[in-house]
Write an enzyme that holds these catalytic residues in place. Structure first.
Site, PDB file in Angstrom:
ATOM      1  N   ARG A 165       0.842  -1.202   0.000  1.00  0.00           N
ATOM      2  CA  ARG A 165       0.000   0.000   0.000  1.00  0.00           C
ATOM      3  C   ARG A 165       0.874   1.248   0.000  1.00  0.00           C
ATOM      4  NH1 ARG A 165       1.284   2.120   4.630  1.00  0.00           N
ATOM      5  NH2 ARG A 165       1.733   0.741   6.390  1.00  0.00           N
TER       6      ARG A 165
ATOM      7  N   CYS B 275       3.747   6.352  10.661  1.00  0.00           N
ATOM      8  CA  CYS B 275       3.569   7.125   9.427  1.00  0.00           C
ATOM      9  C   CYS B 275       4.650   8.171   9.233  1.00  0.00           C
ATOM     10  CB  CYS B 275       2.184   7.776   9.394  1.00  0.00           C
ATOM     11  SG  CYS B 275       0.853   6.564   9.422  1.00  0.00           S
TER      12      CYS B 275
END
Length: 235
Positions: free
Chosen positions: A76, A182
């Protein structure tokens, strides 16, 4: 995100227990191919995973600070993230050819889906131009402090989407300490959950609001009677 005219309802599937990550990815890839070929309807698949870290295509391996759990390459977009019990993961397999081939709009619709779902629990989720995911302000921690409550990461193959979103309901937040989530390492930006914010809810209760918000944006859903992977049973 436009509702696809004449398209069948989006299948809505929930797996009990903890779904192994490699099996989930294999299932998504097979299902996305079937959707692309017109052999299966679009699908939202809700799961929980055992504790693990996933690396997106932009991940920096130096962001793994303590590999206390398995690390998987996910395929992803995005960087490092954590999945584990108490986190609702929504895998979204949508045919963008039917709804408009606009990836940015799709991502914005996913964000809006999360924001509307959180609003049901009186939590104000917000977007940030310079940071991925959905954030909540934390004035109780200090001026300018914000915590991430949901992550997004998608892949698009033949205009069918894979992967999706992860919302922290009641996970062990200490597990995020093994990575730089992240890629965001600014001290005033942390991670939170509904439970951490004082909102006690069960996963099935959250799923009701989650489904309602999805239908507002994507159209009608239909419950699945199928089994997913391994020993996981849908309800």
């Amino acid at each position: 995100m436009p509702v696809a005219p004449g398209a069948p309802a989006v299948e809505w599937r929930i797996s009990e227990g903890l779904t192994p990550y490699p099996e989930a990815v294999a299932f998504m890839e097979a299902r996305s191919d079937a959707i692309s070929q017109g052999k299966a309807p679009e699908l939202v698949w809700l799961v929980e995973h055992p504790p693990l870290y996933t690396a997106g295509t932009s991940a920096n391996r130096a962001d793994v600070l303590d590999a206390r759990f398995p690390v998987f390459d996910s395929g992803r977009g995005g960087q490092m993230t954590y999945h584990g019990p108490g986190q609702r993961v929504g895998y979204v397999m949508i045919d963008l050819r039917r709804r408009g081939p606009d990836v940015r709009r799709f991502v914005a619709t996913l964000e809006e889906w999360i924001i509307r779902s959180l609003a049901t629990f009186n939590v104000r989720g917000e977007r940030r131009e310079d940071r991925i995911g959905v954030w909540v302000r934390r004035p109780d921690k200090g001026d300018g402090f914000e915590d991430k409550i949901a992550a997004l990461g998608i892949r698009v193959r033949k205009w069918v989407t894979l992967h999706g979103v992860a919302i922290n309901i009641e996970p062990d937040l200490s597990h995020f300490g093994g990575i730089v989530p992240c890629g965001v390492s600014v001290q005033r930006y942390g991670v939170t959950s509904l439970a951490d914010l004082g909102h006690t809810t069960t996963m099935p209760e959250f799923d009701i609001s989650f489904r309602q918000a999805f239908e507002e944006l994507f159209g009608v859903t239909a419950p699945s009677n199928a089994q997913t992977v391994g020993t996981e049973v849908s309800r």
